[in-house]
Each structure stands twice: as structure tokens, then as C-alpha cells.
Design an enzyme around this catalytic site. Structure first.
Site: not given
Ligand code: UDX
Length: 433
Positions: A153, A155, A204, A208, A249, A257, A260, A263, A320
Site C-alpha cells: 500500500l 500512502e 516485499k 521496495n 518511479f 522519504g 518504508c 527503513k 509526498k
């Protein structure tokens, strides 16, 4: 199905609410009593477009409940999702205390077969640990399954991402777990990738990390563009039409930033190191991202020469658009630097000002873009909110001491800005003369 979600943070709330919307009976649990009391009234701790309406609707229909009682959640559900936070530790590893704690609590309560699903982003092999933990703490012999079902997901578009994902990933060890999760997601009618638990966990982190690397790649290209006078948008368009690459992208800017990417990249680098692989590529992607903020700051310094006592207006503080989240937002580093240099800052963001104020308050927070531009020697675009794209430039220019805009998100066309009489500097695109 009867479902519970343990952890009513961003991921838990969105997932739980969407599962309810699909017709399941959902309990969202959290040990933060204040948060749960608020949620019961339909008040949200986060800003996510469309979520409040969806929560209120499902509360009314009795498909969604909030509770601080994990026992109630475990007893009444066939499937239990773990969606608690996995914040970074100082060494970059994910802190799995929350996951372990929930696994132990579930074990103590487990009344019979349950499917326990990791939803939080966790290092590969966490599923095994969760299974061991439950086996260790379970009171009497009960059968259970552990599965992995990572979320993708974003944000700001989380509800749409949940309802219309590109794919669902489920990592399972038994047919029963597989059948349960497949039938839960059947209504979405999208491809379901079934793997073992470790592969699902890796999908996952790898996804990312790949997306973050893609952003760093185009940011690195933008640096070359800047040097030779090429236009990174044209380069991205030309590259993106190649189906193997894709245009998404590839927006150059001031770097990624959020809660997700930074980190998850740190965690993936550390996991790889722990298993004996030095993931140098990701370390470089991370450095390029940090460097991009310094590069933007250099553009500000080059344009303004002496920063002390200059007035700078800032549009956008969230990491964002369409979120109030400022975690690892480039705005934090940029504002900190400017304040150190003695700059006076006026800032405006449609949603993120209250959260930003909690971190940094030596800024004048304004009620709109024009207020932020008042007497500015320079205006910075840090987040590409739509309302900044539709700004009244004449009104804006009248407010400013100097008509200088340094755009960290490339939201305006250089030629248009030039015609309007602005000195306009952006990322990887030639300034107009
Ligand atoms: C991301 C992933 O997309 C999602 O699948 C995962 O579950 C959580 O992390 P999110 O952090 O909400 O989601 O934001 P996303 O829209 O992916 O953007 C991440 C950052 O990259 C933002 O700071 C954004 O400004 C930046 N970005 C994105 C760019 O700089 N350029 C781009 O082309 C795209």
C-alpha cells in the site's frame, strides 16, 4: 470470514477496513487505548483519503469493530493478521519486539486452529520465528498455521491499492492456509502469487528496494543531465516507453522519504549482511538518495549566495502528496540546514503542518501558498501537492521579494515559468534563459 488485525496503525487500519468493505467481519485491535477510543468514534489518527468514510460506513454496518482486547480478537477470528510496527533499530535492523510480543500473546490465548498471517514488513525468516514462538508459548496442543501476506500500500492511495492491487502475494506452508487466503482475496479478482513463506517475505523487501533503486537511478541520471544541459523528463519518457523499464518511479527530485523505503532498504542491507552477502548496490542507492538532498541544498546556496537572514518560503512538507506523514521527509533535513544557516522560513503544507510542528517549530506556518511566499527571496517546492500545480502565479509573484523558485519536484514547465518572469531552477532540466 471473521478476521482480526492486531495493530491498528497505517497498514492495519487500511487493511482491516478494506477487508470489512469486502464483506468480512473484522476486529481491529491495538493496545493503545486512546487510539482505539478515538477510532470507535470514527476519528482517525492518520490522514488517508477516503479512509474515514469507509471506516464510518463499516462501523455502522457492524462489519468493523475496534478493540483493545487481543483475546476477543483471537477467539472470534479464523484469520489473525499481525500488522504491528517494525521500526528501525540504530543498527538498521527492524525491531521485531512488537511482532514477538503479539505472537506470544496469541499463543497464550489460542483456543483452536487459527491462521496467523504476517502483514507487517519483516525480515526473511520472521515467519519461522513467529511459528517457533507460538509453539513455545502455546498452553495446550492446538494446530495453527503461519503465513506471510505482505502489503504494497502506498500512502495517499492506500484504499485503491488494497482494492485494485497489481498482485497479491501469499507465502504459505499448508493447503489449508493457502485455500483460506486465496478465498479471502478472491473478490479482488487479481493475480495471486503463492510462494513459500521466505519467498513472500523477500518479495516485499526486494520490491521496495528495487523501487528505491529505480528512483536513485533516475536521480543519478538527473545529475548528469544538469551537467550537460539535457532534460531528465525527456530521458525518463524515452526510457519509460521501453516495456522492460516502464515510466513509473522515474521522477527525479529530492529523493525518496517516507516510513518504508529508507527503513526497508536499511533492513534489507542488514539482513543480507547477516546472511553473508554485501548488498553494495543498495548501499549506493541509499547514498545517492542522501546526496540528492545535499545537491538540492547546494542549488539553493548557489542561487542565494549568502543564506543568513534571507527569507525562504516552502511549499510542501510531507514526504509526498496526499498524506500528512513527515517520516524521513526530505523537508526535515532541508529545513534543519536552512535554520542552521540563519534563514527565516515561512512554510505551507495542506496536511502535514501539525506533524511537522511537533518536530521543528522555528518556522512560520502559513495558511496558504501565497502567505508562505510573502517577502520571500526564494520559494522552494518540496512536495508536489496538486494545489501547487494550480497556483495563481501572478498573485504568487506579487508576494515575493525576488521571483525565484527552486523546484525539488519538477512540477512546472521551465519555459512557462520563464515567460511569467520567474527565475526557475529545477532538477535535471535546463533553466530557461
Ligand atoms: C512505498 C511502496 O510504494 C509501497 O508499495 C510500500 O508498501 C510502502 O512504501 P509509500 O512510502 O507510501 O509506499 O510511497 P511511494 O509512493 O512509493 O513513494 C515513496 C517515495 O519515493 C516518496 O518520497 C516519493 O516522493 C518518492 N518518489 C517516488 C520519487 O522521488 N520519484 C518517483 O518517481 C516515485
Amino acid at each position: 470470514m471473521n478476521i482480526s488485525i492486531i495493530g491498528s496503525g497505517y497498514v492495519g487500519l487500511v487493511s482491516g477496513t478494506c477487508f470489512a468493505e469486502l464483506g468480512n467481519k473484522v476486529i481491529c485491535a491495538d493496545n493503545d487505548a486512546k487510539k482505539i477510543a478515538q477510532l470507535k468514534k470514527g476519528n482517525l489518527p492518520i490522514y488517508e483519503p477516503g479512509l474515514e468514510e469507509l471506516i464510518k460506513g463499516n462501523l455502522k454496518k457492524g462489519r468493523l469493530r475496534f478493540s483493545t482486547n487481543i483475546k476477543e480478537a483471537v477467539v472470534n477470528s479464523e484469520v489473525i493478521f499481525i500488522a504491528v510496527g517494525t521500526p528501525p533499530l540504530d543498527n538498521g535492523e527492524a525491531d521485531l519486539t512488537g511482532i514477538e510480543n503479539v505472537a506470544r500473546n496469541i499463543a497464550k490465548i489460542l483456543p483452536g486452529y487459527r491462521l496467523i498471517v504476517e502483514k507487517s514488513t519483516v525480515p526473511v525468516e520472521t515467519g519461522e520465528r513467529v511459528k517457533d514462538t507460538i509453539e513455545t508459548y502455546v498452553k495446550r496442543k492446538v494446530k495453527f498455521d503461519v503465513a506471510s501476506n505482505p502489503e504494497f500500500l502506498r500512502e495517499g492511495t492506500a484504499i485503491n491499492d488494497f482494492m485494485h492491487p497489481d498482485r497479491i502475494v501469499i507465502g504459505v506452508e499448508s493447503k489449508k492456509a493457502r485455500d483460506t487466503l486465496v478465498s479471502l482475496y478472491q473478490p479482488l479478482n487479481v493475480p495471486i502469487v503463492v510462494t513459500n513463506i521466505k519467498s513472500a517475505e523477500l518479495i516485499k523487501h526486494a520490491s521496495n528496494a528495487f523501487l528505491a533503486t529505480k528512483i536513485s537511478f533516475i536521480n543519478a541520471v538527473s545529475r548528469v543531465c544538469d551537467k550537460v544541459g539535457a532534460n531528465v523528463e525527456e530521458v525518463a519518457k524515452g526510457m519509460g516507453l521501453d516495456k522492460r523499464i516502464g515510466r513509473a518511479f522515474l521522477d527525479a527530485g529530492i529523493g525518496y522519504g517516507g516510513s518504508c523505503f529508507p527503513k526497508d532498504l536499511d533492513a534489507f542491507v542488514t539482513i543480507s549482511e547477516n546472511v553473508g552477502y554485501d548488498f553494495e548496490l543498495l548501499k549506493v542507492a541509499r547514498n545517492v538518495n542522501e546526496e540528492q538532498k545535499r545537491f538540492y541544498i547546494k542549488k539553493i546556496k548557489d542561487a542565494l549566495w549568502v543564506l543568513k537572514d534571507k527569507n525562504i518560503g516552502i511549499l510542501g512538507l510531507s514526504f509526498k502528496p496526499n498524506t500528512d506523514d513527515i517520516r524521513s521527509a526530505p523537508s526535515l533535513d532541508i529545513v534543519k540546514f536552512l535554520l542552521q544557516e540563519g534563514v527565516k522560513i515561512r512554510a505551507y503544507d495542506p496536511q502535514a503542518m501539525p506533524k511537522f510542528k511537533n518536530e521543528i517549530n522555528q518556522v512560520t506556518f502559513c495558511k496558504n501558498s501565497y502567505e508562505a511566499a510573502k517577502q520571500a527571496d526564494c520559494l522552494l517546492i518540496i512536495t508536489e501537492w496538486n494545489e501547487f500545480k494550480e497556483i495563481d502565479f501572478k498573485r504568487l509573484k506579487k508576494q515575493m521579494r525576488c521571483a525565484l523558485i527552486i523546484d525539488g519536484r519538477n512540477i512546472y514547465a521551465p519555459e512557462v515559468m520563464c515567460k511569467l518572469g520567474f527565475k526557475y531552477i529545477s532538477i535535471g532540466r535546463p533553466s530557461c534563459k
